[in-house]
Motif scaffolding. Structure first.
Motif, PDB file in Angstrom:
ATOM      1  N   ARG A 191     -81.105  32.869 -63.704  1.00 56.52           N
ATOM      2  CA  ARG A 191     -80.686  31.562 -64.191  1.00 56.52           C
ATOM      3  C   ARG A 191     -79.673  30.923 -63.249  1.00 56.52           C
ATOM      4  N   ALA A 192     -78.963  31.745 -62.491  1.00 62.56           N
ATOM      5  CA  ALA A 192     -77.975  31.216 -61.556  1.00 62.56           C
ATOM      6  C   ALA A 192     -78.616  30.747 -60.253  1.00 62.56           C
ATOM      7  N   GLY A 193     -79.912  31.043 -60.058  1.00 64.91           N
ATOM      8  CA  GLY A 193     -80.603  30.532 -58.879  1.00 64.91           C
ATOM      9  C   GLY A 193     -81.174  31.566 -57.940  1.00 64.91           C
ATOM     10  N   ALA A 194     -81.150  32.856 -58.305  1.00 62.06           N
ATOM     11  CA  ALA A 194     -81.710  33.874 -57.424  1.00 62.06           C
ATOM     12  C   ALA A 194     -83.210  33.661 -57.229  1.00 62.06           C
ATOM     13  N   VAL A 195     -83.700  33.986 -56.048  1.00 58.21           N
ATOM     14  CA  VAL A 195     -85.126  33.815 -55.755  1.00 58.21           C
ATOM     15  C   VAL A 195     -85.848  35.143 -55.553  1.00 58.21           C
ATOM     16  N   GLY A 196     -85.187  36.251 -55.833  1.00 55.80           N
ATOM     17  CA  GLY A 196     -85.863  37.531 -55.693  1.00 55.80           C
ATOM     18  C   GLY A 196     -85.038  38.663 -56.261  1.00 55.80           C
ATOM     19  N   PHE A 197     -85.702  39.770 -56.560  1.00 53.41           N
ATOM     20  CA  PHE A 197     -85.048  40.953 -57.108  1.00 53.41           C
ATOM     21  C   PHE A 197     -85.613  42.195 -56.445  1.00 53.41           C
TER      22      PHE A 197
END
Length: 222
Positions: free
Chosen positions: A98-104
């Motif tokens: 939700r904070a804007g990460a684009v990958g995990f």
């Protein structure tokens, strides 16, 4: 030109291992390291790396705070952040999404997955690993009390198929093959979906699909 990466992790051994994995690739260069969140934000804003690889737990600012500061809503020139986590910290990863990460990426993942995540982020896409993202979103979506945004315009059946495929962790290539359409058509559908839903990337599209209960309804196994 090399993909410029910033590493942020409070464990020197982890940072060293990540550096070895990434710099073994001809197209990736590590341009900086940070042992805490505040330093990560300062270095990222100064160095402007192509991708920031951020641990979820660090002293001071955690990975969610760092992600929000670098790529969250309202950031004028957001950076691309890939969050590194362990599987039992799914709730924190959801916050980072939700904070804007684009990958995990899991810390125990194969080196190839880490490299793939960095390259995907650099290309403007997101690595949605079924081992992390799908279980995370499926498990947490029913518990979120916040209302889910409705599309500004109705979604077409094909756009809905594309959304479901993204939420299942499919790549653009896999979606194109499953739906018998071209890669450029998939990208066109993605752009339209993002516009209709007011979302910034495929990670947010996946979150929307689970939170809106779209995945509860029957659909083709794309």
């Amino acid at each position: 030109m090399s993909i410029r990466v910033l590493l942020a992790d409070d464990q020197a051994m982890i940072r060293g291992g990540l550096r070895l994995i990434l710099e073994d690739q001809d197209d990736i260069t590590v341009v900086g390291e940070a042992a805490d969140g505040a330093t990560a934000v300062e270095l990222a804003r100064r160095l402007r790396p192509d991708v920031c690889l951020v641990d979820i737990r660090m002293p001071g600012l955690d990975g969610i705070d760092v992600t929000r500061a670098l790529s969250g809503p309202g950031v004028a020139d957001p950076l691309r952040v890939v969050v590194v986590t362990t599987f039992d910290l799914d709730e924190y990863v959801h916050g980072a999404l939700r904070a804007g990460a684009v990958g995990f990426v899991l810390k125990g993942a194969a080196p190839a997955l880490l490299v793939e995540a960095v390259r995907a982020a650099h290309a403007g896409e997101a690595l949605l690993s079924p081992a992390i993202t799908l279980r995370l979103l499926r498990d947490l979506a029913p518990t979120r009390p916040a209302p889910v945004a409705r599309p500004a315009q109705p979604l077409s059946p094909r756009e809905t198929e594309v959304i479901r495929a993204i939420a299942r962790g499919r790549t653009n290539q896999e979606i194109a093959a499953a739906l018998f359409i071209t890669l450029s058509t998939v990208k066109s559908h993605l752009a339209t979906v993002q516009s209709k839903l007011g979302l910034r990337n495929r990670v947010e599209i996946a979150a929307w699909a689970w939170e809106s209960r779209l995945m509860d309804s029957p659909g083709p196994p794309v």
